[in-house]
Enzyme design. Structure first.
Site, PDB file in Angstrom:
ATOM      1  N   CYS A   1      25.281  27.484 -32.469  1.00 41.49           N
ATOM      2  CA  CYS A   1      26.729  27.659 -32.340  1.00 41.49           C
ATOM      3  C   CYS A   1      27.163  28.720 -33.358  1.00 41.49           C
ATOM      4  CB  CYS A   1      27.458  26.344 -32.580  1.00 41.49           C
ATOM      5  SG  CYS A   1      27.426  25.758 -34.294  1.00 41.49           S
TER       6      CYS A   1
ATOM      7  N   GLU B   1      20.240  22.997 -36.963  1.00 44.34           N
ATOM      8  CA  GLU B   1      20.016  24.207 -37.746  1.00 44.34           C
ATOM      9  C   GLU B   1      20.276  23.963 -39.239  1.00 44.34           C
ATOM     10  OE1 GLU B   1      21.486  25.548 -33.647  1.00 44.34           O
ATOM     11  OE2 GLU B   1      21.924  23.928 -35.048  1.00 44.34           O
TER      12      GLU B   1
ATOM     13  N   HIS C   1      24.238  19.576 -37.802  1.00 39.21           N
ATOM     14  CA  HIS C   1      23.533  20.228 -36.700  1.00 39.21           C
ATOM     15  C   HIS C   1      22.069  20.420 -37.070  1.00 39.21           C
ATOM     16  CE1 HIS C   1      27.174  22.179 -34.480  1.00 39.21           C
ATOM     17  NE2 HIS C   1      27.329  20.888 -34.668  1.00 39.21           N
TER      18      HIS C   1
ATOM     19  N   CYS D   1      26.727  27.666 -37.086  1.00 40.64           N
ATOM     20  CA  CYS D   1      25.322  27.657 -37.509  1.00 40.64           C
ATOM     21  C   CYS D   1      24.777  29.079 -37.605  1.00 40.64           C
ATOM     22  CB  CYS D   1      24.479  26.810 -36.565  1.00 40.64           C
ATOM     23  SG  CYS D   1      24.799  25.036 -36.747  1.00 40.64           S
TER      24      CYS D   1
END
Length: 182
Positions: free
Chosen positions: A85, A56, A54, A88
């Protein structure tokens, strides 16, 4: 630093609830600005989700690899197309707890699965861990537009009108986030 195209910004930071045809995939983008408190030039960059990472997590790995001076304080501002999310959110909290010389602020254009309890819990976790999460408004959209978008090519749309529309759309999203936080 590579910059986003104006069209990428227009499509990906679009915070309308429903999209018109033709549909396009809404990607997760994270634009960051790392500003040392000593007044040095800020460092900027952006990430998008990759298959196994991701945005992040890519951001966390990038900051770790910079070898920042831990005696120096830094302000980090992140503009995201989607709020983090829940996974994360946990990673960001662990990262900030381990790096107390960083002051992180997150601004999101849209809320990721805001109706799901785990995602709500992740947002509350961030806010409760000294990582403020806010919905982007006009100042944040304008700052992101100015600092992360390539302005060399002619535009097929009015950027000021687009920023005003993003700000208008963000009002309902801000109310939603406030309900989640409380």
């Amino acid at each position: 630093m590579a910059l986003l195209t104006a069209e990428t910004f227009r499509l990906q930071f679009n915070n309308k609830r429903r999209l018109r045809r033709p549909y396009y995939p809404r990607k997760a983008l994270l634009c960051y600005q790392l500003t040392p408190q000593n007044g040095s030039t800020p460092t900027r960059g952006y990430f998008e989700n990759k298959k196994k990472c991701h945005a992040e997590i890519c951001f966390i790995n990038e900051i770790k690899s910079m070898g920042l001076d831990e005696t120096q304080c830094y302000q980090v501002t992140c503009y995201l197309t989607w709020s983090p999310c829940s996974s994360c959110a946990w990673e960001l909290v662990d990262f900030i707890k381990a790096h107390d010389h960083l002051n992180l602020g997150i601004f999101a254009s849209r809320l990721y699965y805001h109706w799901c309890k785990p995602q709500q819990k992740g947002l509350r976790l961030l806010c409760g861990s000294q990582v403020p999460v806010e919905v982007m408004g006009f100042p944040e959209f304008a700052d992101c537009w100015e600092n992360f978008v390539d302005h060399e090519k002619p535009l097929s749309f009015n950027p000021y009108k687009m920023l005003e529309e993003l700000d208008k759309n963000s009002r309902a999203i801000k109310r939603r986030l406030e309900r989640i936080k409380s």
